[in-house]
Design a protein around this motif. Structure first.
Motif, PDB file in Angstrom:
ATOM      1  N   PHE A 533      39.774  48.078  44.835  1.00 16.89           N
ATOM      2  CA  PHE A 533      40.652  47.541  43.795  1.00 16.89           C
ATOM      3  C   PHE A 533      40.110  46.194  43.304  1.00 16.89           C
ATOM      4  CE2 PHE A 533      43.370  50.612  45.816  1.00 16.89           C
ATOM      5  CZ  PHE A 533      44.075  51.159  44.757  1.00 16.89           C
ATOM      6  N   ARG A 534      39.399  45.513  44.192  1.00 11.48           N
ATOM      7  CA  ARG A 534      38.844  44.217  43.824  1.00 11.48           C
ATOM      8  C   ARG A 534      37.732  44.363  42.785  1.00 11.48           C
ATOM      9  NH1 ARG A 534      40.516  39.082  43.404  1.00 11.48           N
ATOM     10  NH2 ARG A 534      38.752  37.663  43.484  1.00 11.48           N
ATOM     11  N   TYR A 535      36.989  45.458  42.825  1.00  9.26           N
ATOM     12  CA  TYR A 535      35.935  45.687  41.835  1.00  9.26           C
ATOM     13  C   TYR A 535      36.479  45.650  40.403  1.00  9.26           C
ATOM     14  CZ  TYR A 535      32.920  47.862  45.520  1.00  9.26           C
ATOM     15  OH  TYR A 535      32.155  48.122  46.613  1.00  9.26           O
ATOM     16  N   LEU A 536      37.747  46.016  40.271  1.00  7.29           N
ATOM     17  CA  LEU A 536      38.327  46.102  38.936  1.00  7.29           C
ATOM     18  C   LEU A 536      38.470  44.735  38.304  1.00  7.29           C
ATOM     19  CD1 LEU A 536      41.234  48.522  39.874  1.00  7.29           C
ATOM     20  CD2 LEU A 536      38.878  49.081  39.304  1.00  7.29           C
ATOM     21  N   ASP A 537      38.525  43.709  39.169  1.00  8.48           N
ATOM     22  CA  ASP A 537      38.868  42.376  38.677  1.00  8.48           C
ATOM     23  C   ASP A 537      38.333  41.332  39.658  1.00  8.48           C
ATOM     24  OD1 ASP A 537      40.060  40.543  37.046  1.00  8.48           O
ATOM     25  OD2 ASP A 537      42.108  40.887  37.766  1.00  8.48           O
ATOM     26  N   PRO A 544      45.142  39.762  43.818  1.00  9.37           N
ATOM     27  CA  PRO A 544      43.979  40.592  44.221  1.00  9.37           C
ATOM     28  C   PRO A 544      43.316  41.265  43.029  1.00  9.37           C
ATOM     29  CG  PRO A 544      45.876  41.032  45.639  1.00  9.37           C
ATOM     30  CD  PRO A 544      46.352  40.119  44.568  1.00  9.37           C
ATOM     31  N   PHE A 545      44.130  41.707  42.089  1.00  9.29           N
ATOM     32  CA  PHE A 545      43.569  42.340  40.890  1.00  9.29           C
ATOM     33  C   PHE A 545      44.666  42.444  39.849  1.00  9.29           C
ATOM     34  CE2 PHE A 545      45.078  45.574  43.830  1.00  9.29           C
ATOM     35  CZ  PHE A 545      45.931  46.340  43.031  1.00  9.29           C
ATOM     36  N   ASP A 546      44.244  42.595  38.616  1.00  7.70           N
ATOM     37  CA  ASP A 546      45.173  42.710  37.507  1.00  7.70           C
ATOM     38  C   ASP A 546      45.717  44.139  37.459  1.00  7.70           C
ATOM     39  OD1 ASP A 546      46.422  42.049  35.007  1.00  7.70           O
ATOM     40  OD2 ASP A 546      44.845  43.251  34.073  1.00  7.70           O
TER      41      ASP A 546
END
Length: 918
Positions: A533-537, A544-546
């Motif tokens: 999920f971190r790769y996304l943002d 942690p992420f949008d």
RNA sequence: GCCGAGGUGGCGAAAUUGGCAGACGCACUAGACUUAGGAUCUAGCGUCGAAAGACGUGCGAGUUCGAGUCUCGCCCUCGGCACCA
């Protein structure tokens, strides 16, 4: 384009080009369908191994395939960079774990780049960097608020070798997941995440992903969670003046004081009239309460059992039942009988209630136990029998030779006689509940996830202990709780952070008085539970992420990795996702739609039986003797000793490891990738044979030579200059409208076009079904077909040139997922520019069904089930025509003349089968 | 012991899902080219047989015009779990 295929030259050319152009950088784009391709992230050990090469080659093939099919593909990579090896390096060699890790990431990234994997490197994450583990801590605090993170003192799995605690999943089979040594028990105070609260959802949501996940993984997860439904039943202890509010360890029991009782869990309450004893675990509280009254010899036995259960599991001795009568007696609430209470070594404190009702007639373990100690064995369930047999009286009292564990009809069970097991289970559970001595219950094998590690190299747990306020969570604005640069590394089982006052000395967030930080760190499986999920943002500093980015990209469409994570990582990450859903971060339950588990890469070694010395096979280390058919007769070392072979997991100590860099250096990245995809079905074990990779190079060279030979011809018509897709449109219109050619060269052209379109369909279907070996074979066949046309460019007719051009264009495009550098270079040569396949709008070639069909097909004819002849007919010729042709066939008539034709089976386009008699 | 997956040439494997078993590749054999070949090209390559042909997908039965594929019973291999009440 060079006349010869120089892998190194084109590979570095395109790797630089891709990086400079940002070819694989993906952004949210609502206009395009998305595809999230993910592979399990590597631990940065410093060296890529062939297992990684296989994993990432498969993932890259899918990513390229989807791009060519028009998807907006997200394909990221990162580093599972917390964990023990960095700390071990610090202990052994005095290096700084952070520097060691960063160095390894640098060199492994270089290796991944040399393989030419199509990652969006801007999105790289690494677990050990504060900007990442800040959100491990963020999640921990959220779970703490939700009551999902709690601390308790308990017996934990302990690996003596690694000096570390292990979660239940990591200690599966009594073996440490990392070092393979036996696991012991130790009492420790630990932080837990309440995975058990999600047990039902983990089981029930599985139906959503069942279709896309390997059956074996689903099954292992189900077994691991191990839900069983049954009932609790309380047996009152006879002649006891102790009173209890519960059975000692069970919070679910009814409140209020009652006479002392022992609570059992059973899935077979219908067998309760067959109880001959209550058997409890050695550590059961009931035993503790009465221990002062027990004789020496009983205590000694209990001590012995307890000691054995603490020790590493030994599967040899485990099966032997042992136990001792405690002298206590318990009253069966259904029958009113009183039965002895035993301690048994086969009852474990950590499952159910730590106490079982022993029903030897209908449970194998109880049967064995009763046999050994001469306890009575009674039948209370009878198999369902036919009506006419029902009268026969003997059955009910016949001696049991073994436990009858199936469902049946109750006998010797008082008022319940004659009920089926199903009915009895339901009604007896209700009865017990109504009378206050039991209730329906569900238990799980799954335990909560112990995440505390007495280690330095992990995310610090953001908790502070204050003398006045107690256990206090760190404030969100103080995250991340950062690791110090270094610590005294000893590896003795206490967290190194406990020796760094600058780290643990702090102020209470509540009262601002001096306080002490938690010095344990989190299990590294926390990092890998949400990394994708971190790769996304990756640059978000607030959360942690949008969630909007997640709404576009997730869930993961395809996840690929080893099946050694079937239980550990894949259960944790499913759990984590469900927590994220409850936090409102995502709106789905399951993070991964499709999962592919690739097989291991193993190496073949040869070893000398007498010395045990291993010799790695190919590079002229051994002499292989073969018979004229190629079968290996013997393998000898260079000094003449006969060797035996062994196929084993690749490893340094076995000397059978293959260095990916070396393979890339000798054969090229494309050849290495092509080979691992081609050599075996993706879920099979792959035995690394260097001869195989040479075959892959040969194939690429063949394609290369062919394009070289036809390059001048293939750029002739100006209409083609726009690109391969345009070229193929031209070719298509040229031939589609032309009358079917019949003579000479045009026949060859038609045959080749047919092969081209059959191949397009096969490759598309195979890749869609996640098969990689068969499409490579199909491409090899197409390349052979181009070769077989046997016309020199100068002599070729226009439609032959067109057919070859189409075949070559299609071949090159379809080669991209398997050998992208080679495909890019050949494509550039065909279209006459270096922009790259994707920038030129290159797509997976379009399949035209009508072109894939032969003008005439061969149809086998069987007589009485044996192949006797073949006839040639137009496709879709009707049954009557085929039958007439078949029966008129000369060879067929040899077998049918003078005989009666009983039946003719005609399968259009497939076969004709004639049945004769006499 | 229980559960799962699987047994096809010398080897890795294919087989449109009941329709020509062994595609494709490796290894091997023979030949061509070559100063040379661990390069390339040509041909061959399941077993038996000179051939015609017969046999052949772990073993044994069965269903079917037809079985690697479906059914039943065995054997073996590899993985997972291992007293889960």
């Amino acid at each position: 384009m060079d006349e010869k295929y120089f892998a190194k030259k084109i590979e570095s050319k395109w790797q630089k080009k891709w990086a400079a152009d940002g070819t694989f950088e993906a952004e949210v784009d609502d206009a395009k369908p998305k595809f999230y391709q993910l592979e399990m992230l590597p631990y940065p050990s410093g060296n890529l191994h062939m297992g990684h090469v296989r994993n990432y080659s498969v993932g890259d093939a899918v990513a390229w395939y989807k791009r060519l099919k028009g998807f907006n593909v997200l394909h990221p990579i990162g580093w599972d960079s917390f964990g023990q090896p960095a700390e071990d390096a610090a202990i052994k060699r005095g290096v700084n774990p952070r520097e060691w890790t960063e160095d390894n990431i640098r060199s492994m990234r270089g290796q991944l780049e040399r393989l030419g994997l199509s990652y969006d490197w801007r999105r790289q994450m690494a677990a050990h960097r504060p900007e990442y583990y800040k959100f491990d801590q963020w999640f921990f605090l959220k779970m703490h608020e939700m009551g999902l993170a709690y601390k308790k003192k308990t017996q934990v799995n302990w690996c003596e070798t690694d000096q570390a605690t292990l979660s239940n999943e990591q200690a599966s089979g009594g073996i440490c997941w990392r070092c393979g040594n036996p696991v012991t028990k130790k009492d420790l105070e630990q932080w837990f995440l309440k995975t058990t609260a999600y047990a039902d959802r983990l089981l029930d949501d599985a139906s959503e992903i069942e279709a896309g996940w390997p059956a074996s993984v689903m099954k292992r997860q189900r077994d691991w969670i191990g839900r069983s439904t049954g009932a609790f039943v309380d047996f009152t202890i006879a002649e006891s003046d102790v009173h209890t509010t519960d059975s000692g360890d069970n919070d679910d029991s009814p409140s209020g004081r009652k006479p002392e009782f022992v609570r059992v869990f059973t899935t077979r309450i219908d067998t309760i009239y067959g109880v001959n004893a209550i058997v409890v675990a050695a550590e059961h509280p009931l035993v503790m309460r009465h221990i002062s009254l027990m004789p020496e010899d009983v205590l000694a036995k209990i001590q012995q059992i307890r000691a054995e259960q603490m020790n590493p599991t030994d599967h040899e001795t485990e099966a032997i039942k042992d136990g001792i009568d405690t002298g206590l007696r318990a009253i069966n609430p259904f029958s009113g009988d009183d039965v002895p209470v035993w301690v048994g070594n086969y009852v474990m404190m950590n499952y159910g209630t730590g106490a079982v009702m022993s029903v030897p007639g209908h449970d194998e373990r109880d049967f064995e136990f009763a046999r050994k100690f001469g306890l009575p064995i009674e039948r209370v369930i009878q198999p369902r029998i036919d009506a006419e047999q029902r009268g026969s009286e003997g059955e009910e009292n016949s001696a049991l030779e073994s436990a009858f564990t199936e469902y049946g009809v109750l006998v010797n069970s008082g008022e319940w006689n004659g009920k089926t097991s199903d009915d009895a289970k339901r009604e007896m559970t209700e009865f017990a509940a109504n009378h206050g001595f039991g209730e329906a219950a569900t238990t799980y094998r799954l335990r909560d996830w112990g995440i505390s590690r007495q280690r330095f190299w992990g995310s610090p747990i953001p908790i502070i202990y204050c003398d006045t306020c107690g256990t206090v969570p760190e404030k969100y604005e103080n995250l991340p709780v950062e690791l110090p640069d270094t610590a005294p590394f000893t590896g003795t089982g206490e967290s190194p952070l406990a020796k760094v006052p600058e780290f643990y000395e702090t102020k209470c967030p509540n009262c601002n008085e001096p306080a002490r930080r938690e010095t344990d760190t989190m299990d590294t499986f926390v990092d890998s539970s949400w990394y994708y999920f971190r790769y996304l943002d990756p640059n978000n500093t607030e959360v942690p992420f949008d969630t909007e980015k997640a709404a576009y990209w997730t869930p993961v469409d395809q996840y690929i990795g080893g099946d050694d994570h079937a239980v550990m990582h894949l259960i944790y990450t499913r759990f984590w996702t469900k927590v994220m859903k409850d936090l409102g971060l995502v709106d789905f339950d399951e993070p991964v739609k499709r999962l592919l588990t690739q097989g291991m890469v193993v190496g073949e070694t040869f070893f000398d039986d007498s010395t045990g010395k291993r010799i790695y096979y190919p590079p002229s280390n051994v002499t292989v003797e073969r018979d004229p058919k190629g079968k290996v007769v013997s393998v000898r070392s260079n000094d003449g000793k006969e060797l035996k072979n062994a196929i084993e997991r690749m490893s340094k100590s076995k000397g059978n490891g293959v260095d990916p860099d070396e393979m890339i250096d000798i054969y090229g990245a494309d050849a290495a990738r092509l080979f691992v995809l081609f050599a075996a079905p993706v879920d099979n074990e792959l035995v690394w044979h260097e001869a195989g990779i040479e075959g892959a190079v040969r194939f690429l060279q063949r394609v290369w030579r062919f394009v070289w030979k036809w390059q001048n011809v293939s750029s002739v018509p100006p209409a083609v200059a726009g690109g391969v897709v345009a070229a193929m449109d031209v070719v298509r219109s040229e031939t589609r409208d032309a009358p079917p050619a019949t003579a000479g060269g045009t026949e060859r052209a038609r045959t080749l076009r047919m092969k081209t379109h059959q191949t397009i369909k096969r490759v598309d279907d195979n890749l869609g079904a996640l098969q990689f070996n068969t499409p490579v074979a199909a491409l090899m066949e197409l390349s052979n077909a181009i070769y077989d046309i046997k016309v020199e460019p100068a002599d070729a007719s226009p439609d032959e040139i067109a057919a070859v051009r189409e075949a070559v264009s299609a071949l090159v495009l379809m080669l991209t997922p398997f050998a992208p550098h080679t495909a890019e270079e050949l494509y550039a040569n065909i279209v006459g520019n270096d922009n790259g396949i994707l920038a030129n709008g290159g797509r997976f070639p379009e399949y035209i069904e009508e072109l894939s069909k032969a003008s005439e097909i061969e149809i086998p004819v069987q007589v009485n089930g044996k192949l006797r002849s073949r006839i040639f007919a137009a496709p879709d010729a009707d049954e009557d025509a085929l039958q007439t042709m078949a029966l008129a066939d000369e060879k067929v008539r040899e077998y049918t003349d003078g005989k009666e034709i009983v039946k003719v089976v005609v399968v259009p386009n497939r076969l004709v089968s004639v049945v004769v008699k006499g």
